[in-house]
Write a protein that holds these residues in place. Structure first.
Motif, short mmCIF file in Angstrom:
data_model
loop_
_atom_site.label_atom_id
_atom_site.label_comp_id
_atom_site.label_asym_id
_atom_site.label_seq_id
_atom_site.Cartn_x
_atom_site.Cartn_y
_atom_site.Cartn_z
N GLN A 296 28.99 35.94 3.86
CA GLN A 296 30.41 35.60 4.03
C GLN A 296 30.85 35.82 5.47
O GLN A 296 31.66 35.06 6.00
N PHE A 299 29.86 32.99 7.59
CA PHE A 299 30.73 31.84 7.35
C PHE A 299 32.14 32.06 7.93
O PHE A 299 33.00 31.21 7.84
N LEU A 301 34.30 34.62 7.14
CA LEU A 301 35.29 35.12 6.19
C LEU A 301 35.63 36.59 6.40
O LEU A 301 36.50 37.12 5.74
N ILE A 321 36.58 30.52 9.96
CA ILE A 321 35.89 29.54 9.12
C ILE A 321 35.82 28.21 9.84
O ILE A 321 34.82 27.50 9.74
N GLU A 322 36.88 27.87 10.56
CA GLU A 322 36.92 26.56 11.24
C GLU A 322 35.73 26.41 12.18
O GLU A 322 35.10 25.36 12.25
N LEU A 325 32.63 25.89 10.15
CA LEU A 325 32.61 24.54 9.59
C LEU A 325 32.27 23.51 10.66
O LEU A 325 31.49 22.59 10.43
N LEU A 331 29.03 27.40 2.83
CA LEU A 331 28.71 28.55 1.99
C LEU A 331 28.95 28.22 0.52
O LEU A 331 30.05 27.83 0.13
N PRO A 333 29.39 30.14 -2.58
CA PRO A 333 29.58 31.57 -2.83
C PRO A 333 29.01 32.02 -4.17
O PRO A 333 28.69 31.20 -5.02
N LYS A 337 33.34 30.42 -9.98
CA LYS A 337 34.63 30.20 -10.63
C LYS A 337 35.78 30.75 -9.81
O LYS A 337 36.87 30.23 -9.84
N ARG A 338 35.52 31.85 -9.10
CA ARG A 338 36.60 32.45 -8.32
C ARG A 338 36.63 31.88 -6.90
O ARG A 338 37.69 31.69 -6.32
N GLN A 339 35.43 31.65 -6.32
CA GLN A 339 35.38 31.32 -4.90
C GLN A 339 34.90 29.91 -4.61
O GLN A 339 35.17 29.38 -3.55
N GLY A 340 34.17 29.33 -5.55
CA GLY A 340 33.50 28.08 -5.23
C GLY A 340 34.25 26.83 -5.62
O GLY A 340 34.18 25.82 -4.94
N LEU A 341 34.97 26.90 -6.75
CA LEU A 341 35.58 25.68 -7.27
C LEU A 341 37.04 25.92 -7.59
O LEU A 341 37.44 27.03 -7.90
N TRP A 408 29.41 20.77 0.07
CA TRP A 408 28.93 20.95 1.45
C TRP A 408 28.02 19.81 1.88
O TRP A 408 27.99 19.44 3.04
#
Lengths: 496, 367
Positions: A296, A299, A301, A321-322, A325, A331, A333, A337-341, A408
């Motif tokens: 993280q 990336f 974060l 993050i910019e 990217l 990343l 993660p 469910k909490r961080q990816g989607l 990604w």
């Protein structure tokens, strides 16, 4: 007759069979170890016993009586309590209030403060814990807070206490204190189910041990009759789901990602690593070793992180993050469910989430381009969904993971940080994901893969970095891969 | 079920249309008839009462019997009243979709009205300013003030990391206080006649074109914003899962700032039209609007947990709320009950929505 018995216990989560007909017995007044790799089902079993989850099949007998607690409260009434890793109390209330939360002493609605303190003191005294009942829970260390949890369990008359990774965030002194307490509880006839990764700890503390693998029961033995080495072999021996990956045939090209002396206070320190184009590098370590925190931070974060992260020789701005990217870093993660989607959005929208600027002109999303791009990647990753317009919330774990990865790829990132690529993913989809990661490496992308599943890393990677307590404890080349070697590095045990 | 019918039911807002239809039928059936004086358009274009000559040669004013709810005059009134709430409800929906809340819309509305009114007065006919210039300046002052208020809300929420409920609750009191101080509690009037003429244009049936037209424009713009623009997609993403949005490189702070700006802007547009329509402003305007506007958004399907809602839903929600409040008048129920009923409707809508979500979740896990 054994005090606590499991018969054919089965639990299914969407897409995964977490427990598959597990059965074994636990003697009264013993400390029974439960061990297995991540995803082996040990925490699930503990949670079913404590009423957090309910089983889909099989039965539990406590003292000869079938029990099926459907809530932690119901379990508590049956005499089963659980000591959690994470904070299980209201952090802004006092120890005394938390201990009596279910049954506050009151008269005409007013809390009886003296009675409250007396009761709490009595509960703390049962385990000899020297904690002021008026202290606010949130100000206690994890170790002390755990003692309060144990006091709550013992004080309400628990006969069985489930401990889930109790030492994962304790200091050495706190661990010693906990062990002393566990022995006292045993002497009092309380039965303990002790879930842990740490083999030496189990051998120092427990009487019997049960090994789980892939949701199945492997062995239940007396600690005196087994050895750490034997337990390690019982834990491993999972089937590899991938033949030798193709990317290994080619020598990796130029260095893409380089990390030098990356530190984050309280998380990890002095991390040095590099990943070349066409290479898959693994990161192993037990939970809490700082693996996810490192990726993280790469990336962008972690605003606290210091050190140099370069992609293709260009320095990234830390905490941005910019900047990551723009350099083509993506990343996936660990907790999709909490961080990816965004589960309330559909497959198309999730896939395009990181690519919106490129897909829109003057802020207007070009729907045709969006549909072309997202359908290309969902076909490429073989996403099985009714349509691109289906909500991601309804997909299986494997397909959700593919969407998290597609996000990604659609952005044509070619330095991919992938945290737990197959967590909560069923066997078939796992094999597909492995094949996909191999293909990506063959295309010349640089992959850094974090995983708790050693067979996965062993199958996929060219080399594996092992983290322990926030540092890189060692690097293992493919020629030297073995689960035993890695696990010893992870746990800090000297070679047998 | 035949396929076009099934298509209609899959259409997200079909439930709201059914509710509106049911409310309309109920109000028509229970409201009874009313005698309305009839009008005709005289030769000079003014509206004149119609008289009939009775048997004894006396002129008797003519009346027509009409349904109390289902008559053009009432429907036109309903459309106009709905417009003000609906414009703000579109802005509110955007905030709620992004996972926020804006309690200050009523106060933004009041302050924008007052500042706009003061500007009109300052450049009124007496000062010799060209009417078109006065109208432009007043309109800019009104909408600009509201936008600035929204921007301030967003800026404070993002920079101080305080829950939007608290910031906008504070703003609700502060902005109305500023409006009161600026007007010294007086009502402000005396606008350029041009402005009032512009806004009060009506069809022969008495339908006010401007509020309705602006509402339709806001609806279309809101719909395009939410469903076609990248910025709208980000609003859904941030409201649906802020962490995942951040992990996808979305600048969450910028999105939050934007949604409060839009909510303020919507309140400003609504205030501007009301200003022209009613011809005066005071610091007490728009009192309690936050209830109606949030109610409209929530009834229209915006989920307070974020990530769900549409512009059309907000407008239909506003229509439902307005039908209920004017229905109370039409049915002759004591008007003081209207707040009680609207409050109940909001709670019922959310409970129904929770139940729906629970059903959907159960379908997902069973399936």
């Amino acid at each position: 007759m054994p005090f606590l018995e499991f018969h054919g216990l089965t639990k299914r989560f969407p897409g995964v069979l977490a427990l598959d007909g597990v059965g074994f017995a636990v003697e009264r007044g013993t400390c029974h170890a439960l061990i297995g790799e991540n995803g082996a089902g040990k925490s699930t079993l503990g949670k079913i016993l404590a009423g957090v989850h309910t089983a889909d099949g099989g039965e539990i007998r406590l003292d000869g009586r079938v029990i099926a607690p459907d809530s932690p409260l119901a379990a508590r009434e049956l005499g089963v309590a659980m000591v959690h890793q994470e904070l299980a109390f209201c952090p802004n209330m006092s120890v005394a209030e938390n201990l009596c939360l279910g049954d506050l002493p009151r008269r005409a609605g007013f809390v009886q403060r003296t009675e409250l303190r007396t009761r709490a003191k009595a509960m703390l005294a049962t385990i000899g814990a020297d904690i002021d009942p008026d202290v606010i829970i949130g100000t206690l260390s994890t170790g002390r807070e755990q003692l309060v949890q144990i006091a709550a369990a013992v004080g309400t008359g628990a006969k069985v206490i489930v401990m889930d990774e109790p030492t994962s965030s304790l200091s050495a002194a706190e661990t010693a204190e906990l062990f002393k307490l566990v022995r006292e509880l045993k002497a009092r006839g309380i039965t303990l189910i002790y879930v842990s990764h740490r083999i030496e700890e189990l051998f120092a503390l427990c009487d019997n041990i049960t090994v789980l693998r892939d949701g199945k029961h492997v062995a239940t033995e007396r600690i005196a009759d087994t050895t750490p080495h034997r337990v390690v072999t019982q834990m491993i021996g999972r089937e590899l789901l991938i033949a030798t990956p193709n990317h290994l045939a080619r020598e990796p090209a130029a260095e893409r990602l380089q990390v030098k002396s990356l530190c984050s206070p309280g998380q990890f320190s002095d991390i040095n690593l590099s990943v070349r184009a066409g290479e898959i590098v693994g990161v192993a370590g037990i939970v809490g070793a700082g693996r996810s925190e490192v990726v993280q931070a790469i990336f962008g974060l972690d605003p606290e992180a210091t050190g140099a992260i370069t992609v293709d020789g260009k320095l990234l701005r830390p905490g941005s993050i910019e900047s990551a990217l723009a350099a083509g870093v993506g990343l996936v993660p660990e907790d999709r469910k909490r961080q990816g989607l965004v589960l309330g959005l559909n497959c198309r929208e999730n896939t395009a989430l990181a690519t919106l600027p490129a897909l829109s002109r003057l802020g207007w999303v070009n729907r045709a381009a969006e549909r072309t791009l997202t359908s290309r990647y969902s076909q490429r990753l073989r996403v099985k969904a009714p349509s691109l317009e289906s909500l991601t919330a309804g997909l299986s774990g494997g397909n959700q993971q593919k969407i998290a990865l597609a996000k990604w790829l659609a952005r044509s990132c070619d330095v991919l940080l992938i945290d737990e690529p197959t967590r909560g993913v069923d066997v078939g989809a796992k094999a597909e994901i492995y094949q996909l990661l191999d293909e990506l490496a063959c295309e010349g992308k640089a992959l850094l893969v974090v995983s708790s599943e050693l067979p996965e890393l062993i199958g996929l990677c060219r080399r594996i970095l092992v983290m322990r307590e926030g540092r890189i404890a060692g690097e293992v080349q493919r020629a030297d891969f073995s689960e035993a070697t890695l696990m010893r590095l992870m746990a800090g045990v000297a070679a047998a | 079920m035949s396929s076009p019918l099934r298509h209609l039911f899959r259409f997200q807002e079909s439930g709201l249309l059914l509710v509106i239809l049911a409310l309309g039928v109920l109000l028509t059936v229970f409201s009874g008839a009313v005698r309305i004086p009839s009008f005709e358009i005289a030769a000079d274009g003014s509206r004149q009462r119609v008289f009939t000559v009775g048997a004894d040669g006396e002129r008797v004013p003519a009346f027509v019997e009409k349904n109390k709810f289902l008559n053009t005059q009432n429907l036109a009134q309903l459309a106009k009243d709905t417009s003000f709430i609906a414009i703000m409800a579109v802005g509110m929906s955007i905030v709620i979709i992004a996972g926020g809340i804006d309690l200050s819309v009523g106060s933004i509305y009041a302050l924008a009205s007052v500042i706009g009114a003061l500007t009109f007065q300052r450049f009124g006919a007496a000062t010799g300013t060209a009417p078109w210039l006065a109208v432009t300046l007043g309109a800019l002052a009104c909408v600009g003030t509201a936008s600035l208020c929204g921007l301030a809300n967003g800026g404070l929420i993002v920079s101080l990391r305080v829950h939007p409920f608290i910031i906008t609750l504070g703003a609700m009191a502060i902005l109305r206080g500023i409006a009161f101080v600026a007007t010294k509690g007086q009502s402000i009037g005396g606008f350029p006649p041009l402005f009032r003429e512009l806004v009060r244009k009506e069809t022969s049936g008495g339908l006010s074109l401007v509020p309705l037209g602006v509402m339709l424009v806001v609806l279309v713009v809101g719909w395009i914003f939410l469903s076609r623009l990248a910025a709208g997609r980000r609003v859904y993403a941030v409201g649906g899962n802020e962490l995942a949005s951040r992990f996808s490189g979305i600048r969450v702070e910028r999105v939050k700032l934007g949604v409060y700006l839009l909510s303020g802007l919507a309140a400003g547009v609504s205030a501007l039209i009301a200003l022209g329509y009613y011809g005066s402003a005071s610091s007490g305007d728009g009192q309690g609007y936050e209830l109606n506007v949030i109610a409209a958004a929530v009834v229209g399907g915006a989920s307070l947990t974020g990530g769900r809602g549409t512009a059309l839903g907000a407008v239909l929600g506003a229509l439902i709320i307005q039908m209920i409040s004017s229905g109370i008048v039409i049915l002759g129920i004591d008007q003081n009950y209207s707040q009680i009923i609207i409050g109940t409707v909001v709670i019922a809508a959310v409970v129904l929505d929770n139940f729906n979500t629970w059903l959907a979740k159960r379908r997902l896990t069973k399936g």
